[in-house]
Each structure stands twice: as C-alpha cells, then as structure tokens.
Write a protein that holds these residues in place. Structure first.
Motif, mmCIF file in Angstrom:
data_model
loop_
_atom_site.group_PDB
_atom_site.id
_atom_site.type_symbol
_atom_site.label_atom_id
_atom_site.label_comp_id
_atom_site.label_asym_id
_atom_site.label_seq_id
_atom_site.Cartn_x
_atom_site.Cartn_y
_atom_site.Cartn_z
ATOM 1 N N GLY A 23 22.961 5.437 -6.772
ATOM 2 C CA GLY A 23 22.702 5.128 -8.170
ATOM 3 C C GLY A 23 21.436 4.322 -8.367
ATOM 4 N N GLY A 24 21.374 3.719 -9.533
ATOM 5 C CA GLY A 24 20.202 2.957 -9.907
ATOM 6 C C GLY A 24 19.265 3.784 -10.754
ATOM 7 N N ASP A 25 18.705 3.139 -11.732
ATOM 8 C CA ASP A 25 17.664 3.722 -12.578
ATOM 9 C C ASP A 25 18.183 4.621 -13.696
ATOM 10 N N GLU A 26 19.483 4.989 -13.680
ATOM 11 C CA GLU A 26 20.015 5.775 -14.797
ATOM 12 C C GLU A 26 20.038 4.902 -16.063
ATOM 13 N N LEU B 44 24.042 -9.808 -31.560
ATOM 14 C CA LEU B 44 23.948 -8.441 -31.072
ATOM 15 C C LEU B 44 23.666 -7.447 -32.197
ATOM 16 N N THR B 45 24.341 -7.619 -33.305
ATOM 17 C CA THR B 45 24.154 -6.703 -34.433
ATOM 18 C C THR B 45 22.728 -6.770 -34.967
ATOM 19 N N SER B 46 22.168 -7.977 -34.978
ATOM 20 C CA SER B 46 20.822 -8.155 -35.537
ATOM 21 C C SER B 46 19.733 -7.613 -34.623
ATOM 22 N N THR B 47 20.043 -7.405 -33.350
ATOM 23 C CA THR B 47 19.024 -6.927 -32.408
ATOM 24 C C THR B 47 19.260 -5.490 -31.944
ATOM 25 N N ALA B 48 20.382 -4.900 -32.337
ATOM 26 C CA ALA B 48 20.714 -3.544 -31.898
ATOM 27 C C ALA B 48 20.016 -2.500 -32.755
ATOM 28 N N ASP B 49 19.980 -1.285 -32.282
ATOM 29 C CA ASP B 49 19.507 -0.131 -33.035
ATOM 30 C C ASP B 49 20.743 0.633 -33.502
ATOM 31 N N HIS B 50 21.141 0.377 -34.766
ATOM 32 C CA HIS B 50 22.351 0.994 -35.303
ATOM 33 C C HIS B 50 23.561 0.741 -34.394
ATOM 34 N N GLY B 51 23.673 -0.493 -33.939
ATOM 35 C CA GLY B 51 24.821 -0.895 -33.142
ATOM 36 C C GLY B 51 24.750 -0.525 -31.678
ATOM 37 N N ARG B 52 23.586 -0.074 -31.207
ATOM 38 C CA ARG B 52 23.483 0.399 -29.825
ATOM 39 C C ARG B 52 22.277 -0.193 -29.102
ATOM 40 N N PHE B 53 22.448 -0.302 -27.780
ATOM 41 C CA PHE B 53 21.397 -0.757 -26.883
ATOM 42 C C PHE B 53 21.249 0.263 -25.752
ATOM 43 N N ALA B 54 20.235 0.053 -24.927
ATOM 44 C CA ALA B 54 20.069 0.849 -23.711
ATOM 45 C C ALA B 54 19.793 -0.099 -22.555
ATOM 46 N N GLU B 55 20.322 0.259 -21.382
ATOM 47 C CA GLU B 55 20.052 -0.512 -20.171
ATOM 48 C C GLU B 55 19.824 0.452 -19.008
ATOM 49 N N ARG B 56 18.946 0.026 -18.100
ATOM 50 C CA ARG B 56 18.720 0.797 -16.890
ATOM 51 C C ARG B 56 19.656 0.249 -15.819
ATOM 52 N N ARG B 57 20.508 1.116 -15.271
ATOM 53 C CA ARG B 57 21.512 0.671 -14.313
ATOM 54 C C ARG B 57 20.896 0.190 -13.010
ATOM 55 N N ARG B 58 21.582 -0.730 -12.369
ATOM 56 C CA ARG B 58 21.167 -1.218 -11.060
ATOM 57 C C ARG B 58 21.751 -0.327 -9.965
ATOM 58 N N GLU B 59 21.075 -0.293 -8.822
ATOM 59 C CA GLU B 59 21.625 0.433 -7.691
ATOM 60 C C GLU B 59 22.840 -0.308 -7.140
ATOM 61 N N ILE B 60 23.676 0.418 -6.430
ATOM 62 C CA ILE B 60 24.871 -0.142 -5.825
ATOM 63 C C ILE B 60 24.720 -0.068 -4.309
ATOM 64 N N GLU B 61 24.834 -1.223 -3.670
ATOM 65 C CA GLU B 61 24.721 -1.291 -2.212
ATOM 66 C C GLU B 61 26.121 -1.432 -1.618
ATOM 67 N N THR B 62 26.430 -0.594 -0.662
ATOM 68 C CA THR B 62 27.697 -0.668 0.044
ATOM 69 C C THR B 62 27.432 -1.013 1.501
ATOM 70 N N VAL B 63 28.110 -2.057 1.972
ATOM 71 C CA VAL B 63 27.948 -2.522 3.346
ATOM 72 C C VAL B 63 29.214 -2.179 4.106
ATOM 73 N N ILE B 64 29.080 -1.472 5.207
ATOM 74 C CA ILE B 64 30.232 -0.936 5.947
ATOM 75 C C ILE B 64 30.271 -1.541 7.339
ATOM 76 N N TRP B 65 31.405 -2.164 7.679
ATOM 77 C CA TRP B 65 31.613 -2.761 8.996
ATOM 78 C C TRP B 65 32.688 -2.004 9.747
ATOM 79 N N HIS B 66 32.548 -1.934 11.054
ATOM 80 C CA HIS B 66 33.517 -1.271 11.926
ATOM 81 C C HIS B 66 34.397 -2.336 12.565
#
Length: 275
Positions: free
Chosen positions: A211-214, A253-275
C-alpha cells in the motif's frame, strides 16, 4: 511525573469510533501475508491486541480458526458484531491482556500484533508468545498509521484534514502532554524491538511493505471518529466538556471541508515477520 502504566480506561469509549475513523487495512495486506507465509486456510491465528478485529477479520479467510485477544471488552464486542455482520464464523474473542497469555488458548501457526505491541511489556510478551507458536510458526507485527494520512504539499482532489488545528484543539482541552488512560504517555526513546525479539529467541526479521500513496476520501463523520479512536483523545478524557469539544471539532472540520469531504494520501503498511 510518573511513568505511564496501562489501565482499563486506555481506550474507554473509543471502540465504536475505531472502525469508522480508522482507514481499513487494504486487501493487499491479507494477500501479501497469505503469499509470504504460505497460508492455505488451515491452522490457527492469534491476533494480540486485536481491538475491533480489523486485522483478525481481514485474515480470517486464510485460517481454519482466528482468535482475537484484547483487554478492552467494548473492543471485543465491536469485533464480534463486525464478524457476525460479515458472516465470518471462524472467529473467537477472548478478553485478556497480552501479559496474561497463554491462558490455555493453545498453539498457533501465526501470531499477529497490529499497532499494539508498543502498549505491552515487550520482553515478557515476546517470551510468552514464543511458547505459543507451533514449530515453524511466525510472529507478525503490522506497523501502520491508519487514523490519518500523509502530510505533503501535493494537490489532492479535496482539501486535506486540518490535522495541525485538530491537534491544537485537543491540546487546548486536554493539555500539551499526550494523555493515555489515567496518566500521560511520556515522549522518549522507544525500546529496540529487534533486540527484544532476538533476546527472546526469534530469528529474522523479514519485511513486507504494501500500500501507500492511494488517495482516500474522508468525511467529517470519519474524521470525528478518527479523533475519538485515539487513546490520546478518547471520549472519556474530556469528561463533562465532551459535547463542547465535539461541537468545536465539527465546526472546524465543516468550515474547512469541501462539501463535507476531505482527501488523504494513505501511508504504506510495514509488516515485520519473525521466525
């Protein structure tokens, strides 16, 4: 000021807000873990600090049984409701702190921690979980920030949420030091988790990044829920001032939104795997 210690009010009142305000883990995370771990619909998963089941339910199709453990009864009630609504019948829920494991839960092929290990006595939990893993089992830690997206100067289809102003509003009501349950969470050096895991006898780690960047569309309601999903701004912390805070938050939030909506760019997800 004394060091923070866990208490039952850490996420009091946040459970219902969590699945609304947090961005869901992408399906790519489940698929990536399926492929990385060779999951085939068999075996058992233990999700420690499962909250409302966000990761537990995402991974449920890849196991015969998934078991979610959390110290917060309200989180588990929300998780059970979500499982029922989704028609997921192979999930079990147990109220327990991680430090109280194994608790006769048995042996697991995979044990996961999603945004939860930092709340725990890490050396103790690492040692106890190792005894719950089947031969060849894996410890999976999901590191993610799902309540808010990336900051940045790039233009998005809608305005970004005013996170600096939101943080300032929370600080005006609760003070400048981040709250955590009945105490405060002091800033400082984080423990070296790799050293803790190696000292407990684990090998690795391997890493999986998805992920990330969506671009995520976000509503005022989701942003309000996002704020209340945090331990540092859980509803109980505001006491009798909760209605006033929520009214100011909604106005901001209402005063800064665009018709009640915002947009955000998602962060990547890091998974750490141990044995």
């Amino acid at each position: 000021m004394s060091e923070w210690t866990w208490d039952e009010s850490l996420y009091a009142g946040s459970a219902a807000h969590y699945p609304v305000g947090r961005m869901a883990y992408p399906k790519a995370l489940g698929v990536g873990l399926r492929d990385e771990l060779g999951l085939d619909g068999q075996g058992r998963l233990l999700d420690v600090g499962c909250g409302p089941g966000s990761l537990t339910l995402l991974l449920a199709p890849y196991f015969a049984t998934v078991v979610g453990v959390d110290a917060d009864a309200d989180m588990l009630a929300v998780a059970a409701g979500r499982a029922s609504d989704a028609g997921i019948g192979n999930a079990e829920w147990h109220q327990s702190r991680a430090e109280e494991l194994p608790g006769e839960l048995g042996v697991f092929q995979v044990v996961t921690f999603a945004q939860s290990f930092h709340w725990m006595d890490q050396p103790l939990v690492a040692a106890r979980i190792r005894g719950m893993l089947a031969p060849g089992g894996r410890w999976v830690q999901v590191r993610a920030t799902t309540h808010r997206g990336l900051d940045g100067p790039d233009e998005l289809p809608r305005p970004r949420p005013p996170w600096d102003a939101i943080d300032a509003l929370v600080a005006r009501y609760l003070g400048p030091v981040r709250r955590a349950g009945q105490g405060v969470r002091l800033n400082g050096a984080l423990p070296d988790e790799e050293e803790i895991m190696k000292a407990a006898g684990y090998e690795g780690p391997d890493r999986l990044i998805v992920g990330g960047d969506e671009i995520e569309d976000r509503t005022v309601e989701q942003l309000v829920a996002s704020v209340f999903s945090l331990s540092s701004s859980a509803p109980h912390l505001f006491g009798t001032r909760l209605p006033d805070f929520e009214a100011e938050l909604r106005e901001l939030l209402t005063s800064t939104a665009d018709h009640g909506r915002f947009a955000e760019r998602r962060r990547e997800i890091e998974t750490v795997i141990w044995h």
